[in-house]
Design a protein around this motif. Structure first.
Motif, short mmCIF file in Angstrom:
data_model
loop_
_atom_site.label_atom_id
_atom_site.label_comp_id
_atom_site.label_asym_id
_atom_site.label_seq_id
_atom_site.Cartn_x
_atom_site.Cartn_y
_atom_site.Cartn_z
N GLN A 88 0.76 -1.23 -0.02
CA GLN A 88 0.04 -0.12 0.02
C GLN A 88 1.06 1.12 -0.07
N ALA A 89 2.10 1.22 0.25
CA ALA A 89 3.16 2.29 0.46
C ALA A 89 3.45 2.53 -0.96
N SER A 90 3.89 3.82 -1.22
CA SER A 90 4.36 4.11 -2.43
C SER A 90 6.24 4.06 -2.32
N LEU A 91 6.50 3.40 -3.53
CA LEU A 91 7.99 3.31 -3.59
C LEU A 91 8.80 4.57 -4.05
N ALA A 92 8.14 5.36 -4.80
CA ALA A 92 8.71 6.21 -5.48
C ALA A 92 8.65 7.67 -4.37
N ARG A 93 8.30 7.68 -3.34
CA ARG A 93 7.99 8.84 -2.34
C ARG A 93 9.20 9.05 -1.69
N GLN A 94 9.93 10.35 -1.91
CA GLN A 94 10.97 11.00 -1.22
C GLN A 94 10.83 12.48 -0.85
N LYS A 95 10.99 12.85 0.14
CA LYS A 95 10.95 14.27 0.57
C LYS A 95 9.91 14.79 0.23
N TYR A 96 8.60 14.37 0.14
CA TYR A 96 7.37 14.74 -0.20
C TYR A 96 6.49 14.74 1.12
N ALA A 97 6.34 16.08 1.42
CA ALA A 97 5.75 16.38 2.96
C ALA A 97 4.20 16.26 2.74
N ASP A 98 3.66 15.92 3.82
CA ASP A 98 1.95 15.47 4.08
C ASP A 98 1.47 16.92 3.66
N ASP A 99 2.04 17.84 4.04
CA ASP A 99 1.24 19.36 3.81
C ASP A 99 1.12 19.61 2.47
N CYS A 100 2.51 19.16 1.78
CA CYS A 100 2.49 19.42 0.03
C CYS A 100 1.40 18.55 -0.47
N GLU A 101 1.31 17.29 0.01
CA GLU A 101 0.49 16.27 -0.60
C GLU A 101 -1.15 16.62 -0.38
N SER A 102 -1.41 17.13 0.73
CA SER A 102 -2.72 17.82 1.09
C SER A 102 -2.99 18.99 0.17
N ALA A 103 -2.23 20.03 0.12
CA ALA A 103 -2.38 21.20 -0.80
C ALA A 103 -2.70 20.67 -2.19
N ILE A 104 -1.87 19.85 -2.71
CA ILE A 104 -2.17 19.29 -4.07
C ILE A 104 -3.57 18.83 -4.12
N ASN A 105 -4.07 18.04 -3.19
CA ASN A 105 -5.53 17.58 -3.16
C ASN A 105 -6.42 18.52 -3.08
N GLU A 106 -6.21 19.62 -2.41
CA GLU A 106 -7.20 20.92 -2.38
C GLU A 106 -7.18 21.71 -3.70
N GLN A 107 -6.01 21.85 -4.46
CA GLN A 107 -5.80 22.29 -5.45
C GLN A 107 -6.68 21.68 -6.85
N ILE A 108 -6.69 20.17 -6.67
CA ILE A 108 -7.27 19.50 -7.46
C ILE A 108 -8.63 19.69 -7.69
N ASN A 109 -9.37 19.90 -5.97
CA ASN A 109 -10.60 20.11 -6.01
C ASN A 109 -11.13 21.76 -6.46
N VAL A 110 -10.05 22.61 -6.19
CA VAL A 110 -10.67 24.01 -6.92
C VAL A 110 -10.58 24.12 -8.17
#
Length: 268
Positions: A88-110
């Protein structure tokens, strides 16, 4: 892996450049060390009148050269321990903060919400009793563009190892007529406010990336969205200014025809 070379050589050169000799040591081991180098001036070396560079014997200076050790298996031990083993965990993730992940999802919704509003505008201007085909075309293309932006952000989220979480989309208006402004000006002013809203949200996303020292995300937002957003705001601002000049009368039809045939000359 650590390489060691034990050089022992002498290089002689006179003013005429006639003599050059190079003798190398026949011993190469697993570490790198340099012996001392001596320079002699012409006064101290009258025979060749030039300069002499020679290396002392390896035994006189066996100190290793530091700072060049590269042992890849040792250096990746920390990263190797961080590679997830659960599916279930990503193999490619590196230095990707949870805040950035949440902000991307919010922008998708916008982006999806703005696309939905533009699609409602397209449906309104495409009605038989409104029949402004140029405005309908413009808002349909705007809706598709915003949806494309949302899909780009979804692809980026997956690329960085985040998880796309789609949120609810609000129901937009279906009527855009305005007693004073008319429907064309009212809808275009609404479009201008939406483009500014998207730009503001993108700048907030950029700030989140900057706060988390995510340089790659900052570069992505700047290169893919910010320039295009500024250009869209400028174009729609001009449309609002033109519609304010012509009012609600016959000029709206001419403006609509301009939008309808925009790009036809370039295509031909």
């Amino acid at each position: 892996m650590l390489l060691r070379a034990s050089p022992a050589f002498s290089l002689l050169a006179n003013n005429g450049g006639e003599t050059n000799s190079l003798s190398s040591a026949n011993s190469v081991s697993n570490s790198l060390s340099f012996s001392s180098v001596r320079f002699s001036s012409p006064a101290k070396n009258p025979n060749n009148g030039g300069f002499s560079v020679s290396a002392a014997a390896p035994e006189t200076n066996s100190r290793p050269l530091t700072g060049v050790i590269f042992e890849p298996f040792e250096e990746v031990k920390k990263e190797l321990s961080m590679v997830p083993t659960v599916p279930q965990a990503s193999l490619a993730r590196q230095k990707y903060a949870d805040d950035c992940e949440s902000a991307i999802n919010e922008q998708i919704n916008v982006e999806y919400n703005v696309s939905y509003v533009y699609h409602a505008m397209y449906a309104y201007f495409d009605r038989d009793n409104v029949a402004l085909k140029g405005l309908a075309k413009f808002f349909k293309e705007s809706s598709e563009e915003e949806r494309e932006h949302a899909e780009k952000l979804m692809e980026y989220q997956n690329k960085r190892g985040g998880k796309v979480k789609l949120q609810s989309i609000l129901m937009p208006l279906s009527e855009f007529d305005h007693e004073e402004k008319g429907d064309a000006l009212h809808a275009m002013e609404l479009a201008l406010s939406l483009e500014k809203l998207v730009n503001e949200k993108l700048l907030n996303l950029h700030q989140v990336a900057e706060k988390n020292n995510d340089v790659q995300l900052q570069e992505y937002i700047e290169g893919e969205f910010l320039n295009e957003q500024v250009e869209a705001i400028k174009k729609i601002s001009e449309y609002v200014a033109q519609l304010r000049r012509i009012g609600k009368g016959h000029g709206v039809w001419h403006f609509d025809q301009t939008l309808l045939h925009e790009g036809d000359a370039a295509a031909a």
